[in-house]
Write a protein that holds these residues in place. Sequence first.
Motif, PDB file in Angstrom:
ATOM      1  N   HIS A 117      44.986  48.641  37.327  1.00 59.38           N
ATOM      2  CA  HIS A 117      45.164  47.331  37.491  1.00 59.38           C
ATOM      3  C   HIS A 117      45.517  47.194  38.876  1.00 59.38           C
ATOM      4  N   MET A 149      43.684  38.306  44.023  1.00 58.49           N
ATOM      5  CA  MET A 149      44.327  36.903  44.451  1.00 58.49           C
ATOM      6  C   MET A 149      44.181  36.758  45.901  1.00 58.49           C
ATOM      7  N   ASP A 154      49.684  39.397  32.829  1.00 57.32           N
ATOM      8  CA  ASP A 154      50.121  40.237  33.930  1.00 57.32           C
ATOM      9  C   ASP A 154      51.440  39.487  34.521  1.00 57.32           C
TER      10      ASP A 154
END
Length: 246
Positions: free
Chosen positions: A34, A77, A202
């Motif tokens: 990730h 993000m 997450d």
Amino acid sequence: SPPAIIAPSILSADFAELGKACSDTIAQGADWLHVDIMDGHFVPNMTFGAPVVTKIRSHVDRPTGAYGKGTFDCHMMISEPKRWVRDFQKAGCDLYCFHYEAAVDSTAADSPAGTSSAKTSPKELIRFIHENGMQAGIAVKPKTSVDVLWDILDNPEEVERPDMVLVMTVEPGFGGQSFMASELPKVTELRKRYPELPIEVDGGLSEKTIDQAADAGANVIVAGSAVFGAADPGDVIKKLREAVDG
Ligand code: DX5
Ligand code: ZN
């Protein structure tokens, strides 16, 4: 639920040894990596971009199929998710997971002249990610209702449907925050409607919180501080997997 996929977040790894951290974690039993990409605008923190992903990509074998071992799960993000699709494809990203909030936010449309418009609909962005040969994920922050996803998941156009939903269990931006159990009803509702959908959680996942997430129906488990802060990361990965697969 589909089988467990354990995706350690390299945000908590030693950035001075990132390539080694990636290959070590896969060797210790992780399925995916990730990769948290933060732009200092969508979230109040910055990490790194495509050039770093290109370099660390060579330390891990590419997956042989969709969702396979070695998948680079890039959690974008960032305020302009469409703008970086091509660069991340070239860098070796396998699954490009953008935030719903960024895709629909018109204030993100002030991209520099000559770059693709930041404002795009989630379904157009999913199509674009697929056309660029990656799997597409869509993420929701804690304040975003899961109800915004139904139209996107029920789209009859398969190329515009996401391959994964990410339910944030902390406010995005930093590792090591406390797990928000308040977000789990979103996972329960998604799992009820979509028995086969990969659902990722997450933020704050550890041996202490995994049972709640697994019971709700999450199967893709991100863990940063719990894995990289452990004396035996392989043991943590194994326990997370057992909690999901039962
Ligand atoms: C937070 C990131 C997470 C973070 C999780 O914005 O999206 O991936 O690394 O870290 P832990 O597992 O420590 O909460
Ligand atoms: Zn993340």
